[in-house]
Design a protein around this motif. Structure first.
Motif, PDB file in Angstrom:
ATOM      1  N   MET A 133      58.790  50.161  20.884  1.00 49.64           N
ATOM      2  CA  MET A 133      60.257  50.103  20.957  1.00 49.64           C
ATOM      3  C   MET A 133      60.727  48.776  21.547  1.00 49.64           C
ATOM      4  O   MET A 133      61.765  48.254  21.152  1.00 49.64           O
ATOM      5  CB  MET A 133      60.802  51.278  21.770  1.00 49.64           C
ATOM      6  N   ASP A 134      59.959  48.208  22.492  1.00 48.82           N
ATOM      7  CA  ASP A 134      60.337  46.910  23.064  1.00 48.82           C
ATOM      8  C   ASP A 134      60.321  45.824  21.992  1.00 48.82           C
ATOM      9  O   ASP A 134      61.234  45.000  21.913  1.00 48.82           O
ATOM     10  CB  ASP A 134      59.387  46.540  24.206  1.00 48.82           C
ATOM     11  N   MET A 168      60.640  46.270  18.778  1.00 46.05           N
ATOM     12  CA  MET A 168      61.723  46.543  17.831  1.00 46.05           C
ATOM     13  C   MET A 168      63.062  46.066  18.397  1.00 46.05           C
ATOM     14  O   MET A 168      63.887  45.502  17.679  1.00 46.05           O
ATOM     15  CB  MET A 168      61.805  48.042  17.514  1.00 46.05           C
ATOM     16  N   SER A 169      63.300  46.286  19.701  1.00 40.31           N
ATOM     17  CA  SER A 169      64.592  45.937  20.283  1.00 40.31           C
ATOM     18  C   SER A 169      64.812  44.426  20.361  1.00 40.31           C
ATOM     19  O   SER A 169      65.953  43.973  20.341  1.00 40.31           O
ATOM     20  CB  SER A 169      64.735  46.566  21.667  1.00 40.31           C
ATOM     21  N   ILE A 170      63.733  43.621  20.431  1.00 39.87           N
ATOM     22  CA  ILE A 170      63.918  42.165  20.462  1.00 39.87           C
ATOM     23  C   ILE A 170      63.806  41.544  19.073  1.00 39.87           C
ATOM     24  O   ILE A 170      63.873  40.329  18.921  1.00 39.87           O
ATOM     25  CB  ILE A 170      62.929  41.482  21.441  1.00 39.87           C
ATOM     26  N   LEU A 199      67.468  50.550  12.243  1.00 42.48           N
ATOM     27  CA  LEU A 199      67.562  51.324  13.483  1.00 42.48           C
ATOM     28  C   LEU A 199      69.009  51.696  13.740  1.00 42.48           C
ATOM     29  O   LEU A 199      69.923  50.902  13.490  1.00 42.48           O
ATOM     30  CB  LEU A 199      67.046  50.507  14.676  1.00 42.48           C
ATOM     31  N   ASP A 210      71.244  53.088  16.924  1.00 42.62           N
ATOM     32  CA  ASP A 210      71.229  53.360  18.360  1.00 42.62           C
ATOM     33  C   ASP A 210      72.027  54.625  18.640  1.00 42.62           C
ATOM     34  O   ASP A 210      73.242  54.659  18.486  1.00 42.62           O
ATOM     35  CB  ASP A 210      71.821  52.176  19.125  1.00 42.62           C
ATOM     36  N   ARG A 244      71.489  56.366  21.608  1.00 40.16           N
ATOM     37  CA  ARG A 244      71.272  56.668  23.018  1.00 40.16           C
ATOM     38  C   ARG A 244      72.529  57.185  23.700  1.00 40.16           C
ATOM     39  O   ARG A 244      72.455  57.922  24.668  1.00 40.16           O
ATOM     40  CB  ARG A 244      70.756  55.428  23.742  1.00 40.16           C
TER      41      ARG A 244
END
Length: 99
Positions: free
Chosen positions: A3-4, A6-8, A28, A30, A32
């Motif tokens: 996930m890290d 993917m997020s960057i 993706l 989000d 959350r």
């Protein structure tokens, strides 16, 4: 780590099946900030058919003698052992040739 990456904006190693140069398309969303909503239970219909029994109760059980009869086994050929369970619960292991 997945996930890290993917997020960057990097493609995680698990998704790089065609090598580092092959394009990978990932979308993706989000979520959350949303509360979890449990999915509805699956809509299914329980089995409504009728079952059949093998052997049925149409004929009375015949007495079986588990020691009666013999089978000639050739020791020079491949053989296997089969365990037979009779209707009265008794069992007998018997060797047979595989051919």
């Amino acid at each position: 780590k997945f996930m890290d990456e993917m997020s960057i904006g990097r493609c995680p190693a698990e998704l790089q099946t065609g090598g580092p140069e092959a394009p990978v398309h990932v979308a993706l969303h989000d979520k959350r900030g949303e509360d979890y909503k449990e999915p509805p239970p699956p809509a299914y219909v329980a089995f409504s058919g009728e079952g059949n029994l093998l052997g049925g109760a149409s004929a009375p059980a015949v007495a079986v003698q588990s020691d009666a009869g013999t089978v000639a086994v050739d020791a020079g050929k491949p053989k296997t052992k089969i365990q037979i369970r009779f209707h009265d619960g008794s069992r007998k292991a018997q060797e047979f040739n595989e051919d």
